[in-house]
Design a protein around this motif. Structure first.
Motif, PDB file in Angstrom:
ATOM      1  N   ARG A 195       2.100 -13.016 -23.205  1.00 48.80           N
ATOM      2  CA  ARG A 195       2.721 -11.690 -23.267  1.00 48.80           C
ATOM      3  C   ARG A 195       2.786 -11.180 -24.708  1.00 48.80           C
ATOM      4  N   ARG A 239      -8.517  -9.924 -13.187  1.00 44.96           N
ATOM      5  CA  ARG A 239      -7.223 -10.601 -13.385  1.00 44.96           C
ATOM      6  C   ARG A 239      -6.692 -10.373 -14.793  1.00 44.96           C
ATOM      7  N   LYS A 263      -3.363  -8.220 -15.915  1.00 43.86           N
ATOM      8  CA  LYS A 263      -2.279  -8.785 -16.713  1.00 43.86           C
ATOM      9  C   LYS A 263      -1.926  -7.868 -17.876  1.00 43.86           C
ATOM     10  N   ARG A 278       0.153  -5.073 -16.596  1.00 47.19           N
ATOM     11  CA  ARG A 278       1.507  -5.537 -16.269  1.00 47.19           C
ATOM     12  C   ARG A 278       2.346  -5.746 -17.521  1.00 47.19           C
ATOM     13  N   TYR A 279       1.782  -6.425 -18.528  1.00 45.84           N
ATOM     14  CA  TYR A 279       2.537  -6.710 -19.743  1.00 45.84           C
ATOM     15  C   TYR A 279       2.884  -5.432 -20.500  1.00 45.84           C
ATOM     16  N   LYS A 304       1.898  -8.146  -9.957  1.00 42.54           N
ATOM     17  CA  LYS A 304       2.212  -9.548  -9.687  1.00 42.54           C
ATOM     18  C   LYS A 304       1.505 -10.032  -8.424  1.00 42.54           C
ATOM     19  N   GLN A 320      -2.060 -10.621  -9.128  1.00 42.91           N
ATOM     20  CA  GLN A 320      -2.251 -11.834  -9.921  1.00 42.91           C
ATOM     21  C   GLN A 320      -2.016 -13.096  -9.111  1.00 42.91           C
TER      22      GLN A 320
END
Length: 308
Positions: A52, A195, A199, A202-203, A223, A226
């Motif tokens: 992250r 993927r 991510k 999302r982060y 999520k 993922q």
């Protein structure tokens, strides 16, 4: 320290500085847990917190120019790489434990042989190596925190975080869509790239979850994506190991059957079933069933909301 409720209205540079410090705090809390053999999630949580932080530093390197160095991102990448084999072995051992009761007696020697190889790989990457990573991270984190904490925006003269986040969100979502369009029939690299892009999206959104219902929904959707692609990636990683070990066994016996070979071959088959199930879920639910389109539409809606 929790992120402030007015994060979106703050100067973009200041907001990103606060996010970086928050993520660093999470990583510092997780680092000592990698040394606790009783903490089953310690290594995973440390790696996620590092990922992250690294993703955030890469996304906002322009805003952090002069404070965050390229070597900081390289250092974080090094920590991820050095702990990757341990995490892969942990995940594979968890899956192996779930298969044991389904195996026939003739498959047990091969299963035990694979377990021994995985535990050997895990042991080789633990102990002194874990202490080394933890110590090096702690030392790096101290210097990094001092530099980032000392940085201050120039009188709040920059654009608000909501504005720059909206622009960045549009770019990252466009990147994800491009990765989806490039999947084709590639069952390994294509889903893996999706993927990684998912991510990053999302982060980017996670720090503002408390300030937007759309952000909450988007993070949860990322999520779920993922979960499917993470399991698919775990299966692909294990497939590379198992097929290599089958070849190794056959070479060591000059092509003659061994007590271990049937079990390792059976594990290859079971893992292939897992791969197929998750790949079909990805294609049916996300590519053909509209799941990805909904995710991208939510990203567009959030970007519009932030732009105001």
């Amino acid at each position: 320290m929790p992120l402030p409720a007015d994060l979106l209205g703050r100067d973009a540079g200041e907001a990103v500085r606060l996010i970086a410090l928050d993520l660093l705090s999470q990583a510092r809390e997780a680092a000592p847990r990698t040394l606790d053999s009783e903490d089953a999630e310690g290594l995973h949580d440390f790696r996620v917190s590092i990922r992250r932080l690294r993703s955030t530093l890469s996304a906002w390197k322009g805003l952090l120019h002069g404070t965050v160095k390229k070597r900081d991102r390289w250092t974080l990448a090094g920590f991820q790489k050095r702990t990757g084999a341990s995490r892969d072995a942990e995940v594979a051992l968890e899956w192996l434990e779930q298969q044991v009761d389904e195996l026939e007696p003739e498959h047990r020697p091969g299963c035990e042989w694979v377990e021994a190889r995985l535990r050997s790989a895990l042991g080789a990457q633990s102990g002194d190596e874990d202490r080394g990573v933890c110590g090096e991270f702690t030392e790096w984190a101290g210097g990094f925190e001092s530099r980032v904490a000392a940085r201050r925006s120039a009188g709040g003269a920059g654009p608000p975080y909501s504005q720059v986040l909206s622009q960045r969100l549009e770019w990252v979502a466009h990147r994800l869509e491009a990765r989806v369009n490039d999947v084709g029939d590639d069952r390994k690299r294509g889903p893996h790239r999706v993927r990684i892009a998912g991510k990053r999206l999302r982060y980017l959104v996670e720090p503002i979850r408390a300030q937007s219902e759309v952000a909450i929904s988007l993070v949860e959707r990322c999520k779920r994506l993922q979960d499917v692609l993470g399991t698919l990636n775990d299966a692909n990683v294990l497939d590379d190991l198992l097929t290599g070990w089958v070849d190794e066994i056959r070479k060591s016996t000059d092509g003659e059957s061994s007590a271990e070979e049937p079990g390792v071959v059976e594990l290859c088959r079971l893992n292939a079933v897992r791969t197929e199930v998750n790949y079909r879920l990805f294609r049916v639910d996300w590519l053909e069933g509209g799941g990805m389109r909904t995710l991208l539409d939510e990203a567009a809606a959030l970007a519009s909301q932030l732009h105001g």
